[in-house]
Design an enzyme around this catalytic site. Structure first.
Site, PDB file in Angstrom:
ATOM      1  N   GLU A 192      22.578 -60.544  64.017  1.00 52.29           N
ATOM      2  CA  GLU A 192      23.628 -59.653  63.952  1.00 52.29           C
ATOM      3  C   GLU A 192      24.732 -60.407  63.679  1.00 52.29           C
ATOM      4  O   GLU A 192      25.858 -60.644  64.525  1.00 52.29           O
ATOM      5  CB  GLU A 192      23.844 -58.996  65.112  1.00 52.29           C
ATOM      6  CG  GLU A 192      23.009 -57.981  65.466  1.00 52.29           C
ATOM      7  CD  GLU A 192      23.173 -57.225  66.857  1.00 52.29           C
ATOM      8  OE1 GLU A 192      23.763 -57.588  67.473  1.00 52.29           O
ATOM      9  OE2 GLU A 192      22.567 -56.082  66.854  1.00 52.29           O
ATOM     10  N   GLU A 385      15.467 -53.844  65.329  1.00 53.11           N
ATOM     11  CA  GLU A 385      15.778 -53.606  66.549  1.00 53.11           C
ATOM     12  C   GLU A 385      16.375 -52.045  66.571  1.00 53.11           C
ATOM     13  O   GLU A 385      16.993 -51.511  65.631  1.00 53.11           O
ATOM     14  CB  GLU A 385      16.934 -54.220  66.887  1.00 53.11           C
ATOM     15  CG  GLU A 385      16.834 -55.409  67.633  1.00 53.11           C
ATOM     16  CD  GLU A 385      18.145 -56.225  68.070  1.00 53.11           C
ATOM     17  OE1 GLU A 385      18.887 -55.502  68.806  1.00 53.11           O
ATOM     18  OE2 GLU A 385      18.530 -57.505  68.044  1.00 53.11           O
TER      19      GLU A 385
END
Ligand code: BGP
Length: 489
Positions: A192, A385
């Site tokens: 991320e 995720e």
């Protein structure tokens, strides 16, 4: 009835990160990481429970170093995967995992980040973990940097504000690529990266108070350095093993326009562009044109040299992976808030329910995201995720009836399948926190995501015992039937 059969080679599994599971923070020669200083702060102190309490200021860091005994550092404990990995991987195998996403803790390999030689005990630990996976035919999907760079690099260089970190990361990547070249095929360089815009300490190890005068400048500077480090790592990885598949990763949040008003639509386009800026650079190997306008408007100056441009071009990724938890709503205003990567959506979407941590639940948003990303890049995607953080209850007879989690995952999987039916190439799905772990954002243990309950609380009390939840058996059926059981009822 709709057929939910996923392809045979679909990579089913679960995801974790070293700093949230390993514990053993000072065992086997490991150095301290930025996450080892994520002290538990009461997440209920503000108005909302989704406060991101991870940021650590210069003052706090000084205090935590001087008086560690006064604070609770849950990420130092994790769930003690370091000592329990055999039992945990066995449970993953029992669910039928084909893939297990984990990260390597950089300071377990290079304790300060600047050591001349890697730490053999750290390397041996991951050898053992990968060998254990291999025993069950589970492919590791390995993130090189997931919020756990050596704290020394923060103290000496203010993290990724400095270009000095680029060769240090390249060296770390080279060492682990060489060591595990026959054990690991799937890699992600940075977790991320768009998190830099929200929490620069979390994403880039930068002390936020030192860059308070222009946070965006700092976030994009640190990101530029990470782009270069990532591209150099990809290039190196491919030289070491051409069969490696190396991806990038963003926190994907579709931004919907609040109304059909054209300016709201424009705002949503801008928000989505800022989120996709990260994969744009990593997939295309250059900065997209729209970002320069954004830089100009926000007084941001990034030093992009000719050599940098070459590096970015030569280190493009093979796949795009995303974490997906929610969508956003955005509306036009002169000074519209920057939403990219943000966990805090200021405008409510009246069509969506919220989790116990106020995160909007939006399975269709996942399908939209996948279709858009695939339209844009035309390379394989990976949902690495997704999941529901909830307060689970352990019943007296030692069970956890988490039908809400089953419902959440089921709806998201069905939307992944819908996207695949529309032609999107999705390599796999690793739901977040397949075993309960410490929350990244709040350092809570009681924000649980797992199919496996871990008997520990926020203070670290408890037996640490692993207990399969109802969702464990449900996910096992989903995997065994290649997804067909999703339409059972
Ligand atoms: C992602 C991170 C994970 C993770 C997850 C859930 O942003 O990559 O590390 O923890 O979010 O967030 P949280 O733990 O704050 O609930």
């Amino acid at each position: 009835m709709k057929n939910n059969k996923f392809p045979k080679n679909f990579l089913w599994g679960g995801a974790t990160a070293a700093n949230q599971i390993e514990g053993a923070y000072d065992v086997g020669g490991k150095g301290l990481s930025i996450s080892d200083f994520a002290a538990y702060k009461d997440p209920y102190a503000g108005e909302r429970v989704n406060n991101f309490t991870f940021d650590v200021t210069s003052e706090e860091l000084k205090e935590y170093k001087a008086n560690p005994e006064k604070y609770n550092f849950p990420k130092r404990r994790g769930i003690d995967f370091y000592h329990n990995y055999k039992e945990d991987i066995k449970l993953f195998a029992e669910m039928g995992f084909k893939v297990f996403r984990l990260s390597i803790s950089w300071p377990r390999i290079f304790p300060t980040g600047e050591d001349s030689e890697p730490n053999e005990a750290g390397l041996a630990f991951y050898d053992a973990v990968f060998d254990e996976c291999a025993k069950y035919g589970i492919e590791p999907l390995v993130t090189l940097s997931h919020y756990e760079q050596p704290i020394h690099l923060t103290e000496k260089y203010n993290g990724w504000m400095s270009r000095e970190l680029i060769p240090l990361f390249e060296k770390y990547a080279e060492v682990v690529f060489n060591r595990y070249k026959n054990k690991v095929k799937y890699w992600i360089t940075f977790n991320e990266m768009n998190m830099n815009l929200q929490s620069i300490y979390t994403g880039a190890g930068v002390l936020p108070d030192t860059v308070a005068d222009n946070k965006l400048q700092a976030a994009y500077t640190a990101s530029h350095h990470q782009f270069l480090a990532s591209a150099l790592a990809v290039k190196k990885g491919k030289e070491i093993n051409p069969d490696f598949e190396i991806g990038c990763m963003i926190n994907q949040m579709e931004s919907y326009a609040k109304t059909t008003k054209p300016l709201d639509q424009l705002q949503s386009l801008k928000s989505n562009q800022l989120n996709m800026f990260y994969p744009d650079v990593k997939v295309r190997g250059c900065y997209p044109s729209y970002i320069f306008k954004h830089f100009e408007e926000n007084n941001i100056h990034i030093d992009i040299t000719e050599e940098d441009k070459k590096v970015l071009k030569e280190g493009t990724v093979d796949f795009v992976s995303i974490s997906y938890y929610m969508s956003h709503v955005t509306e036009y205003s002169e000074d519209a808030t920057e939403l990219a990567g943000s966990f805090d959506s200021p405008i409510k979407n009246e069509y969506l329910e919220l989790t116990q941590w106020d995160w909007p639940i939006d399975p269709v948003g996942l399908r939209i995201s996948l279709e858009k990303l695939y339209d844009r890049y035309q390379i394989p995607l990976f949902v690495c995720e997704n999941g529901l953080g909830a307060r689970d209850v352990l019943t007296e007879d030692g069970k956890v009836h988490d039908d809400y989690r089953i419902d959440y995952i089921k709806k998201h999987l069905i939307e992944i399948k819908n996207a695949m039916d529309a032609g999107v190439e999705v390599m796999g799905y690793t739901s977040w926190g397949c075993i309960d772990l410490v929350s990244a954002g709040t350092s809570q243990m009681t924000k649980r995501y797992g199919y496996i309950y871990v008997d520990l609380d926020d203070e670290g009390n408890g037996s640490g015992k692993r207990i399969p939840k109802d969702s464990f058996y449900w996910y096992k059926d989903v995997i065994a039937s290649d997804g067909e059981s999703l339409t059972k009822d």
